[in-house]
Scaffold this active site. Structure first.
Site, PDB file in Angstrom:
ATOM      1  N   ASN A 116      -1.155-101.332  34.166  1.00  0.00           N
ATOM      2  CA  ASN A 116      -2.072-100.217  33.878  1.00  0.00           C
ATOM      3  C   ASN A 116      -1.334 -98.892  33.715  1.00  0.00           C
ATOM      4  O   ASN A 116      -1.952 -97.831  33.692  1.00  0.00           O
ATOM      5  CB  ASN A 116      -3.142-100.090  34.976  1.00  0.00           C
ATOM      6  CG  ASN A 116      -2.559 -99.676  36.325  1.00  0.00           C
ATOM      7  OD1 ASN A 116      -1.345 -99.511  36.462  1.00  0.00           O
ATOM      8  ND2 ASN A 116      -3.402 -99.520  37.324  1.00  0.00           N
ATOM      9  N   HIS A 132       0.929 -97.549  35.823  1.00  0.00           N
ATOM     10  CA  HIS A 132       1.329 -96.798  37.026  1.00  0.00           C
ATOM     11  C   HIS A 132       2.839 -96.848  37.233  1.00  0.00           C
ATOM     12  O   HIS A 132       3.512 -97.796  36.811  1.00  0.00           O
ATOM     13  CB  HIS A 132       0.570 -97.263  38.287  1.00  0.00           C
ATOM     14  CG  HIS A 132       0.956 -98.603  38.818  1.00  0.00           C
ATOM     15  ND1 HIS A 132       0.049 -99.496  39.359  1.00  0.00           N
ATOM     16  CD2 HIS A 132       2.163 -99.214  38.942  1.00  0.00           C
ATOM     17  CE1 HIS A 132       0.682-100.567  39.767  1.00  0.00           C
ATOM     18  NE2 HIS A 132       1.960-100.430  39.522  1.00  0.00           N
ATOM     19  N   ASP A 159       7.286 -96.572  47.658  1.00  0.00           N
ATOM     20  CA  ASP A 159       5.934 -96.706  48.186  1.00  0.00           C
ATOM     21  C   ASP A 159       5.850 -97.749  49.289  1.00  0.00           C
ATOM     22  O   ASP A 159       6.812 -98.481  49.547  1.00  0.00           O
ATOM     23  CB  ASP A 159       4.954 -97.027  47.037  1.00  0.00           C
ATOM     24  CG  ASP A 159       5.535 -97.997  46.012  1.00  0.00           C
ATOM     25  OD1 ASP A 159       6.483 -98.732  46.352  1.00  0.00           O
ATOM     26  OD2 ASP A 159       5.056 -98.023  44.871  1.00  0.00           O
TER      27      ASP A 159
END
Ligand code: F6R
Length: 263
Positions: A140, A142, A71
């Protein structure tokens, strides 16, 4: 899913580096150098350090190895020290001595982001796909920057970072508001196409996400639960990250009884 619970962060790094080195060596024998998927963030830093030490000691040859990052932030100058282009150069390309031409990071500064995402998918395909994708997990749940409710079929695309992710990553920036709001990330569908997945997590802060990923339902609210769909996924965690697992005794038992030939 293979689950390895080890003593501490140093043992996570050793274990993960050994798996990656194994893939690099196996591919070198087949004359097609390994294609690695690499992550940024704190979780894989120890693994990169162990690999770099092995390269320096002459124990690991990375000639021809290529890498694809997961990313990148959108709207951050690629030369910014916290752009993932810079982070990957500093933590992976330079210490391991990879050929910079063979290390790819999504282009978060492209005028046409959609075209840049499609190009990135094409580059991965043209490289023959990823042999081993190294992953961290967000608090969370991800993976990459596939935030909760990301589709399991998603491909490389622009996403909005969750407020929790921006807060978690504020430690890398001078102020919380300096963390970009958008990113480009490989999709869960893209990640699932890697031939092997190797997720590393350390510390209490990851315990809940790790428990959801391994023992929770397959659900897009925990994107890391997508690992349950992969035929060759390995999760390497320390005792603290394993602390909310209900069946850790069972995972340790399985790890102790691995059939001969499996690592
Ligand atoms: C980084 C990435 C993220 C991180 C995750 C955990 O390229 O894709 O999914 O792996 O946010 O970050 P750390 O390791 O800093 O806790």
């Amino acid at each position: 899913m293979q689950i390895a619970i080890v003593a501490d962060a140093a043992a996570v790094a050793e274990y993960a580096a050994e798996r990656i080195a194994g893939v690099i060596r196996a591919r070198a024998e087949s004359a097609a150098p390994a294609v690695l998927g690499v992550a940024t963030g704190s979780s894989p830093l120890g693994t990169y350090a162990v690999l770099a030490a092995r390269v320096r000691a002459g124990q690991l040859d990375v000639t021809g190895v290529s890498a694809f990052a997961l990313d990148e932030y959108v709207g951050l100058d690629p030369a910014h020290p916290e752009s993932y282009r810079s982070v990957i150069r500093r933590t992976v390309t330079e210490p391991l001595g990879l050929d910079p031409e063979r290390v790819h990071v999504p282009d978060g500064a492209a005028a046409d982001l959609e075209a840049a995402c499609a190009r990135y998918e094409r580059l991965i395909r043209e490289a023959g796909g990823v042999d081993l994708q190294l992953l961290g997990v967000g608090a969370n749940g991800h993976i990459g920057f596939n935030e909760p409710t990301s589709s399991f079929a998603s491909r490389t695309r622009v996403k909005t970072l969750a407020p929790q992710t921006r807060a978690d990553n504020a430690r890398f920036f001078d102020a919380p508001d300096s963390v970009p709001v958008h990113c480009v990330t490989q999709g869960l569908g893209t990640i699932l196409e890697a031939r092997q997945l190797l997720l590393v997590a350390q510390g209490e802060g990851k315990a809940e996400a790790v428990a959801q990923m391994i023992e929770g339902p397959l659900a897009s609210v925990c994107p890391a639960s997508a690992l349950q769909l992969h035929p060759d996924a390995v999760v390497v965690i320390d005792q603290a990250a394993a602390s909310q697992l209900r069946f850790s005794d069972y995972y340790e038992y399985v790890q102790d009884q691995l059939p001969e030939g499996s690592a």
